[in-house]
Design a protein around this motif. Structure first.
Motif, short mmCIF file in Angstrom:
data_model
loop_
_atom_site.label_atom_id
_atom_site.label_comp_id
_atom_site.label_asym_id
_atom_site.label_seq_id
_atom_site.Cartn_x
_atom_site.Cartn_y
_atom_site.Cartn_z
N ASP A 265 0.67 -1.25 -0.07
CA ASP A 265 0.19 -0.02 0.22
C ASP A 265 0.96 1.28 -0.07
N GLU B 240 -11.83 0.71 -0.86
CA GLU B 240 -11.56 -0.19 -1.65
C GLU B 240 -12.89 -1.09 -2.12
N ARG C 201 -7.63 -4.92 -3.13
CA ARG C 201 -6.75 -3.91 -3.93
C ARG C 201 -6.18 -4.90 -5.11
#
Length: 269
Positions: free
Chosen positions: A50, A129, A250
């Motif tokens: 991330d 997300e 993700r």
């Protein structure tokens, strides 16, 4: 408690790395260190972090080259990258900004506010997300204990989960169903995970399904073989089950962005 953010720290100075380990919160971040640029890129390909904290002066290649590889060669413009460097030259800062960074920490920086600085830099990149759609996930896993963990920790508000205990069983299920995501173990009875991957990507020319490899194997040659067949991510066992939903979402979202960039419409396949 919110899921931890996967944080890749690219730093060759052991003392600086030790300071990161001391002052960064283990409750906020799942941290991996890389002390060379090429190792950082390998870690990036496996983890799809991330957040990346990137030193510019590395022993094998410059941090700018690492950043350029992520942004241009890999086409990733969404991962939050924060530069941490002793250099504050205007020309260097401009190069970093042109490649799309989310923050710049000039060494020595305030370690006591490090967590806040990273969260603040990442905040602009941290859109939601999950979408309204419940995604079909096919788990190809022959270990019933691990399969039970997927059922337990994948959010039912985001995923509809089906377990297949072998590659043959997975193909039989896909004859009548079309999962958007496949989480694939490599060591399966009968047909191997690699063979199933080849069947989907080569023989069936399925490029729209998001495929995530979940395996205890992290050897370079195995990772490279999987990447040849366009997998979207790796979960190296044992992985952190508490952040499983976030990581799978993700991987899926980035895959959809990649398909959109090349003009591929999954609805037409």
């Amino acid at each position: 408690m919110p899921a931890k953010q996967v944080l890749l720290i690219v730093e060759d100075d052991r003392k600086v790395s030790a300071l990161y380990a001391k002052f960064l919160s283990e409750e906020l971040f799942d941290i991996t260190f890389a002390n060379q640029g090429r190792r950082a890129l390998d870690a990036y390909d496996i983890l799809r972090p991330d957040i990346i904290i990137l030193d510019l002066n590395l022993p094998d290649m410059s941090g700018l080259d690492v950043l350029r590889s992520i942004r241009t060669e890999r086409g990733d413009t969404s991962t939050c990258v924060i530069i941490a460097s002793a250099s504050s030259k205007e020309a260097v800062c401009e190069q970093c900004n042109e490649l799309g960074i989310q923050g710049y920490l000039t060494k020595p920086f305030d370690l006591t506010s490090l967590n806040e600085a990273i969260i603040e830099a990442h905040a602009g990149d941290a859109s939601s997300e999950a979408g309204p759609e419940i995604l079909g996930v096919l788990i190809v896993e022959d270990d019933p204990k691990i399969a039970a963990l997927y059922h337990r920790f994948l959010d039912p508000e985001a995923f509809r989960v089906h377990i297949a205990g072998s590659g043959t069983e997975a193909l039989a299920y896909m004859a009548d169903h079309r999962p958007q995501i496949i989480i694939l173990d490599l060591e399966l009875p009968g047909m191997s995970g690699i063979d199933l991957l080849k069947e989907l990507r080569d023989n069936r020319v399925d490029m729209a399904t998001t495929i995530v490899i979940a395996s205890s194997h992290s050897k370079e040659e195995i990772v490279k073989e999987c990447l040849r067949y366009n997998v979207q991510g790796f979960l190296v066992k044992p992985f952190n089950v508490k952040q499983l939903t976030l990581r799978v979402l993700r991987f899926r979202n980035r895959h959809m962005e990649d398909l959109k960039d090349i003009g591929w419409d999954p609805e037409l396949t």
